[in-house]
Design a protein around this motif. Structure first.
Motif, mmCIF file in Angstrom:
data_model
loop_
_atom_site.group_PDB
_atom_site.id
_atom_site.type_symbol
_atom_site.label_atom_id
_atom_site.label_comp_id
_atom_site.label_asym_id
_atom_site.label_seq_id
_atom_site.Cartn_x
_atom_site.Cartn_y
_atom_site.Cartn_z
ATOM 1 N N VAL A 168 0.841 -1.202 0.000
ATOM 2 C CA VAL A 168 0.000 0.000 0.000
ATOM 3 C C VAL A 168 0.874 1.250 0.000
ATOM 4 O O VAL A 168 0.587 2.221 -0.705
ATOM 5 C CB VAL A 168 -0.960 -0.003 1.205
ATOM 6 C CG1 VAL A 168 -1.673 1.323 1.350
ATOM 7 C CG2 VAL A 168 -1.964 -1.128 1.066
ATOM 8 N N TYR A 169 1.955 1.232 0.750
ATOM 9 C CA TYR A 169 2.851 2.376 0.783
ATOM 10 C C TYR A 169 3.499 2.598 -0.582
ATOM 11 O O TYR A 169 3.634 3.740 -1.031
ATOM 12 C CB TYR A 169 3.926 2.194 1.853
ATOM 13 C CG TYR A 169 4.911 3.335 1.889
ATOM 14 C CD1 TYR A 169 4.548 4.558 2.437
ATOM 15 C CD2 TYR A 169 6.184 3.198 1.360
ATOM 16 C CE1 TYR A 169 5.431 5.614 2.457
ATOM 17 C CE2 TYR A 169 7.072 4.250 1.375
ATOM 18 C CZ TYR A 169 6.702 5.451 1.921
ATOM 19 O OH TYR A 169 7.581 6.499 1.934
ATOM 20 N N LEU A 170 3.911 1.524 -1.244
ATOM 21 C CA LEU A 170 4.532 1.665 -2.553
ATOM 22 C C LEU A 170 3.550 2.193 -3.592
ATOM 23 O O LEU A 170 3.931 2.933 -4.496
ATOM 24 C CB LEU A 170 5.102 0.318 -3.017
ATOM 25 C CG LEU A 170 6.349 -0.155 -2.281
ATOM 26 C CD1 LEU A 170 6.738 -1.551 -2.741
ATOM 27 C CD2 LEU A 170 7.498 0.811 -2.493
ATOM 28 N N VAL A 171 2.290 1.840 -3.476
ATOM 29 C CA VAL A 171 1.300 2.271 -4.454
ATOM 30 C C VAL A 171 0.848 3.707 -4.183
ATOM 31 O O VAL A 171 0.783 4.524 -5.097
ATOM 32 C CB VAL A 171 0.089 1.307 -4.461
ATOM 33 C CG1 VAL A 171 -1.049 1.860 -5.269
ATOM 34 C CG2 VAL A 171 0.510 -0.050 -4.989
ATOM 35 N N SER A 172 0.525 4.025 -2.929
ATOM 36 C CA SER A 172 -0.093 5.319 -2.659
ATOM 37 C C SER A 172 0.815 6.326 -1.967
ATOM 38 O O SER A 172 0.502 7.507 -1.947
ATOM 39 C CB SER A 172 -1.348 5.122 -1.804
ATOM 40 O OG SER A 172 -0.982 4.686 -0.513
ATOM 41 N N GLY A 173 1.884 5.895 -1.363
ATOM 42 C CA GLY A 173 2.786 6.814 -0.685
ATOM 43 C C GLY A 173 2.465 7.047 0.778
ATOM 44 O O GLY A 173 3.191 7.758 1.466
ATOM 45 N N SER A 174 1.368 6.498 1.260
ATOM 46 C CA SER A 174 1.034 6.608 2.680
ATOM 47 C C SER A 174 0.313 5.333 3.115
ATOM 48 O O SER A 174 -0.251 4.627 2.294
ATOM 49 C CB SER A 174 0.150 7.826 2.949
ATOM 50 O OG SER A 174 -1.089 7.670 2.311
ATOM 51 N N VAL A 175 0.350 5.088 4.414
ATOM 52 C CA VAL A 175 -0.272 3.878 4.944
ATOM 53 C C VAL A 175 -1.259 4.284 6.032
ATOM 54 O O VAL A 175 -0.906 5.004 6.953
ATOM 55 C CB VAL A 175 0.782 2.922 5.534
ATOM 56 C CG1 VAL A 175 0.125 1.693 6.123
ATOM 57 C CG2 VAL A 175 1.786 2.518 4.487
ATOM 58 N N GLY A 176 -2.474 3.807 5.917
ATOM 59 C CA GLY A 176 -3.468 4.044 6.958
ATOM 60 C C GLY A 176 -3.446 2.912 7.970
ATOM 61 O O GLY A 176 -2.904 1.826 7.716
ATOM 62 N N VAL A 177 -4.019 3.166 9.109
ATOM 63 C CA VAL A 177 -4.060 2.169 10.177
ATOM 64 C C VAL A 177 -4.813 0.921 9.723
ATOM 65 O O VAL A 177 -4.458 -0.202 10.095
ATOM 66 C CB VAL A 177 -4.710 2.772 11.439
ATOM 67 C CG1 VAL A 177 -4.877 1.736 12.524
ATOM 68 C CG2 VAL A 177 -3.895 3.939 11.944
ATOM 69 N N GLU A 178 -5.827 1.099 8.889
ATOM 70 C CA GLU A 178 -6.622 -0.059 8.454
ATOM 71 C C GLU A 178 -5.786 -1.054 7.653
ATOM 72 O O GLU A 178 -6.017 -2.259 7.731
ATOM 73 C CB GLU A 178 -7.830 0.400 7.638
ATOM 74 C CG GLU A 178 -7.514 1.134 6.363
ATOM 75 C CD GLU A 178 -7.344 2.635 6.509
ATOM 76 O OE1 GLU A 178 -7.270 3.297 5.466
ATOM 77 O OE2 GLU A 178 -7.278 3.139 7.629
ATOM 78 N N PHE A 179 -4.785 -0.579 6.916
ATOM 79 C CA PHE A 179 -3.947 -1.499 6.156
ATOM 80 C C PHE A 179 -2.932 -2.201 7.046
ATOM 81 O O PHE A 179 -2.543 -3.337 6.780
ATOM 82 C CB PHE A 179 -3.263 -0.769 5.003
ATOM 83 C CG PHE A 179 -4.241 -0.280 3.978
ATOM 84 C CD1 PHE A 179 -4.943 -1.180 3.200
ATOM 85 C CD2 PHE A 179 -4.483 1.059 3.815
ATOM 86 C CE1 PHE A 179 -5.855 -0.745 2.269
ATOM 87 C CE2 PHE A 179 -5.389 1.514 2.888
ATOM 88 C CZ PHE A 179 -6.083 0.609 2.108
ATOM 89 N N ILE A 180 -2.498 -1.549 8.102
ATOM 90 C CA ILE A 180 -1.625 -2.204 9.073
ATOM 91 C C ILE A 180 -2.398 -3.317 9.780
ATOM 92 O O ILE A 180 -1.894 -4.426 9.964
ATOM 93 C CB ILE A 180 -1.063 -1.175 10.072
ATOM 94 C CG1 ILE A 180 -0.150 -0.204 9.342
ATOM 95 C CG2 ILE A 180 -0.325 -1.861 11.209
ATOM 96 C CD1 ILE A 180 0.309 0.971 10.163
ATOM 97 N N VAL A 181 -3.636 -3.020 10.144
ATOM 98 C CA VAL A 181 -4.480 -4.029 10.790
ATOM 99 C C VAL A 181 -4.782 -5.168 9.828
ATOM 100 O O VAL A 181 -4.744 -6.345 10.210
ATOM 101 C CB VAL A 181 -5.778 -3.388 11.324
ATOM 102 C CG1 VAL A 181 -6.754 -4.436 11.811
ATOM 103 C CG2 VAL A 181 -5.457 -2.406 12.435
ATOM 104 N N LEU A 182 -5.057 -4.849 8.562
ATOM 105 C CA LEU A 182 -5.313 -5.890 7.564
ATOM 106 C C LEU A 182 -4.103 -6.802 7.405
ATOM 107 O O LEU A 182 -4.238 -8.029 7.348
ATOM 108 C CB LEU A 182 -5.680 -5.257 6.229
ATOM 109 C CG LEU A 182 -5.924 -6.219 5.071
ATOM 110 C CD1 LEU A 182 -7.132 -7.102 5.349
ATOM 111 C CD2 LEU A 182 -6.093 -5.457 3.781
ATOM 112 N N GLY A 183 -2.918 -6.238 7.356
ATOM 113 C CA GLY A 183 -1.698 -7.043 7.261
ATOM 114 C C GLY A 183 -1.511 -7.930 8.479
ATOM 115 O O GLY A 183 -1.131 -9.096 8.362
ATOM 116 N N ALA A 184 -1.805 -7.385 9.653
ATOM 117 C CA ALA A 184 -1.684 -8.180 10.877
ATOM 118 C C ALA A 184 -2.694 -9.322 10.887
ATOM 119 O O ALA A 184 -2.360 -10.438 11.292
ATOM 120 C CB ALA A 184 -1.885 -7.289 12.098
#
Length: 52
Positions: free
Chosen positions: A20-36
Protein backbone atom coordinates in the motif's frame (compact mmCIF):
# COMPACT_ATOMS: atom_id res chain seq x y z
CA UNK A 1 9.69 -25.86 10.00
CA UNK A 2 8.19 -23.67 12.77
CA UNK A 3 10.71 -20.89 12.16
CA UNK A 4 9.95 -20.90 8.43
CA UNK A 5 6.22 -20.78 9.14
CA UNK A 6 6.74 -17.84 11.51
CA UNK A 7 8.92 -16.06 8.97
CA UNK A 8 6.31 -16.44 6.21
CA UNK A 9 3.47 -15.23 8.42
CA UNK A 10 5.52 -12.20 9.50
CA UNK A 11 6.42 -11.44 5.89
CA UNK A 12 2.75 -11.63 4.90
CA UNK A 13 1.85 -9.28 7.71
CA UNK A 14 4.44 -6.74 6.57
CA UNK A 15 3.76 -7.12 2.84
CA UNK A 16 0.27 -5.58 2.89
CA UNK A 17 1.25 -2.21 4.41
CA UNK A 18 4.44 -2.18 2.30
CA UNK A 19 2.49 -2.72 -0.93
CA UNK A 20 0.00 0.00 0.00
CA UNK A 21 2.85 2.38 0.78
CA UNK A 22 4.53 1.66 -2.55
CA UNK A 23 1.30 2.27 -4.45
CA UNK A 24 -0.09 5.32 -2.66
CA UNK A 25 2.79 6.81 -0.69
CA UNK A 26 1.03 6.61 2.68
CA UNK A 27 -0.27 3.88 4.94
CA UNK A 28 -3.47 4.04 6.96
CA UNK A 29 -4.06 2.17 10.18
CA UNK A 30 -6.62 -0.06 8.45
CA UNK A 31 -3.95 -1.50 6.16
CA UNK A 32 -1.63 -2.20 9.07
CA UNK A 33 -4.48 -4.03 10.79
CA UNK A 34 -5.31 -5.89 7.56
CA UNK A 35 -1.70 -7.04 7.26
CA UNK A 36 -1.68 -8.18 10.88
CA UNK A 37 -4.93 -10.12 10.41
CA UNK A 38 -3.64 -11.85 7.26
CA UNK A 39 -0.33 -12.70 8.97
CA UNK A 40 -2.03 -14.03 12.08
CA UNK A 41 -4.52 -16.04 10.03
CA UNK A 42 -1.68 -17.68 8.11
CA UNK A 43 0.19 -18.32 11.36
CA UNK A 44 -2.87 -19.90 12.97
CA UNK A 45 -4.24 -21.97 10.09
CA UNK A 46 -1.06 -22.30 8.09
CA UNK A 47 -0.54 -24.24 4.90
CA UNK A 48 -2.14 -27.40 6.31
CA UNK A 49 -5.58 -25.93 6.95
CA UNK A 50 -7.55 -26.08 10.17
CA UNK A 51 -5.61 -27.30 13.23
CA UNK A 52 -8.22 -29.81 14.38
Amino acid sequence: MRKMHLLVSTALGAAVPAAVYLVSGSVGVEFIVLGAVIGLAYWYWGPLGLPF
